[in-house]
Design a protein around this motif. Structure first.
Motif, PDB file in Angstrom:
ATOM      1  N   PRO A  31       1.114  -1.233   0.145  1.00  0.00           N
ATOM      2  CA  PRO A  31      -0.215  -0.126   0.117  1.00  0.00           C
ATOM      3  C   PRO A  31       0.847   1.389  -0.110  1.00  0.00           C
ATOM      4  O   PRO A  31       2.056   0.927   0.204  1.00  0.00           O
ATOM      5  CB  PRO A  31      -0.813   0.682   1.084  1.00  0.00           C
ATOM      6  N   SER A  32       0.222   2.284   0.295  1.00  0.00           N
ATOM      7  CA  SER A  32       0.991   3.782  -0.306  1.00  0.00           C
ATOM      8  C   SER A  32       1.206   4.527   0.949  1.00  0.00           C
ATOM      9  O   SER A  32       0.635   3.856   2.031  1.00  0.00           O
ATOM     10  CB  SER A  32      -0.257   4.589  -0.337  1.00  0.00           C
ATOM     11  N   GLY A  33       2.844   4.637   1.090  1.00  0.00           N
ATOM     12  CA  GLY A  33       2.986   4.938   1.982  1.00  0.00           C
ATOM     13  C   GLY A  33       3.760   3.866   3.558  1.00  0.00           C
ATOM     14  O   GLY A  33       4.235   4.615   3.988  1.00  0.00           O
ATOM     15  N   SER A  34       4.050   2.722   2.934  1.00  0.00           N
ATOM     16  CA  SER A  34       4.518   1.776   3.213  1.00  0.00           C
ATOM     17  C   SER A  34       5.670   1.564   3.142  1.00  0.00           C
ATOM     18  O   SER A  34       6.401   0.809   3.897  1.00  0.00           O
ATOM     19  CB  SER A  34       3.811   0.088   2.590  1.00  0.00           C
ATOM     20  N   GLY A  35       6.309   1.974   3.018  1.00  0.00           N
ATOM     21  CA  GLY A  35       8.418   2.106   2.485  1.00  0.00           C
ATOM     22  C   GLY A  35       8.857   1.948   1.757  1.00  0.00           C
ATOM     23  O   GLY A  35      10.229   1.804   1.028  1.00  0.00           O
ATOM     24  N   LYS A  36       8.177   1.659  -0.021  1.00  0.00           N
ATOM     25  CA  LYS A  36       9.017   1.800  -0.742  1.00  0.00           C
ATOM     26  C   LYS A  36       9.524   1.671  -1.060  1.00  0.00           C
ATOM     27  O   LYS A  36      11.459   1.469  -1.320  1.00  0.00           O
ATOM     28  CB  LYS A  36       7.193   0.773  -1.859  1.00  0.00           C
ATOM     29  N   SER A  37       8.997   2.648  -1.376  1.00  0.00           N
ATOM     30  CA  SER A  37       9.894   4.468  -2.562  1.00  0.00           C
ATOM     31  C   SER A  37      11.242   4.332  -1.200  1.00  0.00           C
ATOM     32  O   SER A  37      12.527   4.447  -2.691  1.00  0.00           O
ATOM     33  CB  SER A  37       9.876   5.261  -2.490  1.00  0.00           C
ATOM     34  N   THR A  38      10.975   3.977   0.050  1.00  0.00           N
ATOM     35  CA  THR A  38      12.407   4.268   0.669  1.00  0.00           C
ATOM     36  C   THR A  38      13.165   3.490   0.963  1.00  0.00           C
ATOM     37  O   THR A  38      14.605   3.681   0.970  1.00  0.00           O
ATOM     38  CB  THR A  38      11.656   4.785   2.137  1.00  0.00           C
ATOM     39  N   MET A  39      13.082   1.629   0.617  1.00  0.00           N
ATOM     40  CA  MET A  39      13.681   1.288   0.714  1.00  0.00           C
ATOM     41  C   MET A  39      14.859   1.076  -0.828  1.00  0.00           C
ATOM     42  O   MET A  39      15.645   0.779  -0.501  1.00  0.00           O
ATOM     43  CB  MET A  39      12.828  -0.213   0.995  1.00  0.00           C
TER      44      MET A  39
HETATM   45  N1  LIG Z   1      12.441  12.469   2.467  1.00  0.00           N
HETATM   46  C1  LIG Z   1      11.255  12.503   3.377  1.00  0.00           C
HETATM   47  N2  LIG Z   1      11.740  13.308   4.253  1.00  0.00           N
HETATM   48  C2  LIG Z   1       9.754  12.744   5.379  1.00  0.00           C
HETATM   49  N3  LIG Z   1       9.166  11.420   5.366  1.00  0.00           N
HETATM   50  C3  LIG Z   1       9.388  10.745   4.132  1.00  0.00           C
HETATM   51  C4  LIG Z   1      10.312  11.415   3.315  1.00  0.00           C
HETATM   52  N4  LIG Z   1      10.459  10.200   2.227  1.00  0.00           N
HETATM   53  C5  LIG Z   1       9.232   9.285   2.940  1.00  0.00           C
HETATM   54  N5  LIG Z   1       8.191   9.760   3.924  1.00  0.00           N
HETATM   55  C6  LIG Z   1       7.808   9.108   4.679  1.00  0.00           C
HETATM   56  O1  LIG Z   1       8.005   7.744   4.713  1.00  0.00           O
HETATM   57  C7  LIG Z   1       6.714   7.073   4.585  1.00  0.00           C
HETATM   58  C8  LIG Z   1       7.278   5.947   3.058  1.00  0.00           C
HETATM   59  O2  LIG Z   1       7.218   6.882   2.316  1.00  0.00           O
HETATM   60  P1  LIG Z   1       7.568   5.850   1.176  1.00  0.00           P
HETATM   61  O3  LIG Z   1       7.148   7.048  -0.212  1.00  0.00           O
HETATM   62  O4  LIG Z   1       8.465   4.874   1.078  1.00  0.00           O
HETATM   63  O5  LIG Z   1       6.038   5.421   0.155  1.00  0.00           O
HETATM   64  P2  LIG Z   1       5.685   3.872  -0.126  1.00  0.00           P
HETATM   65  O6  LIG Z   1       5.122   2.564  -0.039  1.00  0.00           O
HETATM   66  O7  LIG Z   1       6.785   4.023  -1.706  1.00  0.00           O
HETATM   67  O8  LIG Z   1       3.893   4.643  -1.085  1.00  0.00           O
HETATM   68  P3  LIG Z   1       3.469   5.525  -2.723  1.00  0.00           P
HETATM   69  O9  LIG Z   1       3.452   3.711  -3.031  1.00  0.00           O
HETATM   70  O10 LIG Z   1       2.278   5.637  -2.511  1.00  0.00           O
HETATM   71  O11 LIG Z   1       4.967   5.260  -3.759  1.00  0.00           O
HETATM   72  C9  LIG Z   1       5.520   8.210   4.102  1.00  0.00           C
HETATM   73  O12 LIG Z   1       4.939   8.154   5.879  1.00  0.00           O
HETATM   74  C10 LIG Z   1       6.649   9.291   3.658  1.00  0.00           C
HETATM   75  O13 LIG Z   1       5.663  10.219   4.176  1.00  0.00           O
END
Ligand SMILES: Nc1ncnc2c1ncn2[C@@H]1O[C@H](COP(=O)(O)OP(=O)(O)OP(=O)(O)O)[C@@H](O)[C@H]1O
Ligand SMILES: [Mg+2]
Lengths: 243, 259
Positions: B47-55
């Protein structure tokens, strides 16, 4: 005493006006180069995270935005050589003093232009450069700066035109730039209309040339493939032609 | 660090151990365990916001982790022997083995398609300009864009831009490619051309981690599908098992939304 076209044309093509105009342009060009160089360093300081950069850069902008350019020129020409004996020599001419003085002041304004240009480059751009393995200096040089230049070009052209006019301030340190040339002529002949008209013509021509250059440079930064000219048509290969 | 004495595992290209990351007080990654072997394709759903992009950003060394290890071919990257994060200049060199494709393409708008690809070679690998352009042309041909080589990004469709971005990452010959929702910003009719290029890459043996919402792509191309939720990996299985026989309630709930 009507408008004397003989005097007007005689002055229009006189060497003193041409020299004055070249001096004005020269001061503007040199001070813009100085201002861009210093302004870039100051801008980097201001956008950086380190307090060692931010504080002095902020102080520079604060100081030189506050002090009138005229006062800076007077200091450059009158006060500095009293303090620094090395400036009491031939090379330190009114032209040099004016270029440096205006450059120092202008740097504060260029710093702000460059700072906002750097900040307006999308965060994804340096990110993409870093992801490719570019080092910080390469990211700045190949990715950020080319995009910042496009944003900074129009306000920088404005500043350049402003500098052409500001160069007339250098009359106080006896630089015979364009406007001073007119003023000196008037003081001798009292032909106000003719001498001032010539000055107007020169300013108009200079700014027109700058505007043409601006258009040419901005076209280079349009970031679209060149419209098909004859030469390009000849070398473009039809779809699939490479196979 | 707890994993300092890992023996190099031969065929594991990229490995992530106990990865943690927080933004302010917001804990985004809570001990991620993930690995991919050479030639494997892994799809990451969640799901969105789960941290995939961060990983992905952490794996690509674009941001420092708070804790945990990232290993490339069994060797820790991003940190020195003492576990401290390396300076940006050194990280830059390590990043060259990892290709990254972004959701919004992030092509350089001031360069034509072919120069976007060539810049990676001239600015990173010090390849001569002429050779770089030649190789860039070859790359564009592989993604089916030779005729668009001289177009600027603003003159390309989203799908074409993303294919150029793939070519740009590919030209450096990375060991692994990370895709962060490469088709999410595209109009539906342009998704196919990008997925086709990626499928071709996968068939060609590229090691790929693909964060995506494209279930059909994951099912057809991925060797393994991963569900990412709330900063940890919930389930990981071959596509048939993942989609048809999910083990976890969380996966079943997620799939009921996307199907
Ligand atoms: N640079 C940042 N500074 C502060 N918070 C961040 C930053 N990058 C991500 N976050 C937070 O970390 C959490 C996970 O973000 P991330 O982008 O990794 O999710 P995601 O799984 O890729 O979601 P999506 O499917 O929407 O792309 C979110 O709550 C986001 O707000
Ligand atoms: Mg994301």
């Amino acid at each position: 005493m009507g408008f004397d076209f003989d005097i007007f044309f005689e002055q229009l093509f006189s060497s003193s006006y041409l020299k004055g105009a070249l001096l004005s342009i020269g001061v503007a060009v040199v001070s813009l180069v100085i201002a861009t160089a210093i302004g870039f360093v100051v801008a980097l300081g201001r956008v950086g995270k380190s307090q060692f950069g931010r504080v002095p850069a902020g102080a520079y902008v604060w100081f030189f935005r506050a002090i009138p350019a005229l006062l800076v020129l007077l200091i450059m020409w009158n006060a500095l050589p009293q303090i620094l004996p090395s400036l009491r020599s031939d090379w330190y001419s009114p032209f040099v003093a004016a270029s440096i003085g205006l450059g120092l002041v202008e740097a504060a304004f260029m710093a702000e232009i460059i700072r906002s240009a750097l900040l307006s480059v999308d965060d994804g751009q340096p990110l993409a450069g870093r992801a490719l393995g570019m080092k910080p200096a390469t990211v700045m040089l190949k990715v950020t700066i080319p995009q910042a230049i496009r944003i900074a070009l129009p306000p920088t052209t404005n500043e350049f035109i402003g500098l052409i006019k500001y160069s007339s301030l250098a009359s106080v340190i006896s630089l015979r730039e364009l406007l001073t040339t007119a003023q000196v002529g008037v003081n001798i002949t009292f032909r106000y209309a003719e001498y001032y008209s010539v000055a107007i013509i020169y300013y108009l021509v200079i700014v027109s040339v700058i505007t043409v250059f601006q258009t040419m440079i901005e076209r280079r930064f349009a970031w679209i493939s060149v419209k098909p000219t004859k030469k390009r048509k000849a070398e473009s290969v039809p779809a699939g032609g490479l196979a | 660090m707890s994993h300092a004495s890992v023996a190099p595992v031969q065929d594991l290209t990229l490995q992530v151990k106990d990865l943690h990351k927080a933004y302010g007080g917001n804990e985004v990654l809570k001990g991620v365990e993930f690995q991919i072997a050479k030639g494997q394709v892994k799809a990451v759903l969640g799901p969105s916001g789960s941290g995939k992009s961060t990983m992905l950003r952490l794996m690509a060394l674009l941001e420092p982790s708070d804790r945990g290890d990232i290993l490339l071919h069994g060797e820790r990257i991003g940190v020195n022997d003492g576990g401290r994060h390396l300076p940006e200049r050194t990280l830059a060199v390590q990043r060259r083995d990892i290709g990254m494709v972004f959701q919004k393409f992030n092509l350089f708008p001031h360069l034509s398609a072919v120069r976007n690809v060539a810049l990676a070679l001239t600015a990173v690998q010090q390849v001569k300009r002429h050779t770089a352009l030649e190789r860039a042309h070859e790359m564009l041909e592989r993604v089916g864009l030779s005729e668009r080589a001289d177009h600027f990004p603003s003159e390309l469709s989203g799908g074409q831009q993303q294919r150029v971005a793939i070519a740009r990452a590919l030209v450096l010959d990375p060991d692994v490619m990370l895709f962060d929702e490469p088709t999410s910003a595209l109009d539906p009719e342009l998704v196919g051309e990008v997925l086709d290029v990626m499928e071709g890459l996968a068939r060609g043996g590229m090691t790929m981690i693909v964060v995506t919402h494209e279930v059909r792509f994951a099912r057809r191309v991925a060797d393994e599908v991963t569900l990412f939720d709330n900063g940890v990996i919930v389930e990981q299985a071959p596509p048939e098992d993942f989609f048809d026989r999910p083990q976890h309630e969380r996966t079943r709930r997620f799939l009921s939304h996307v199907h």
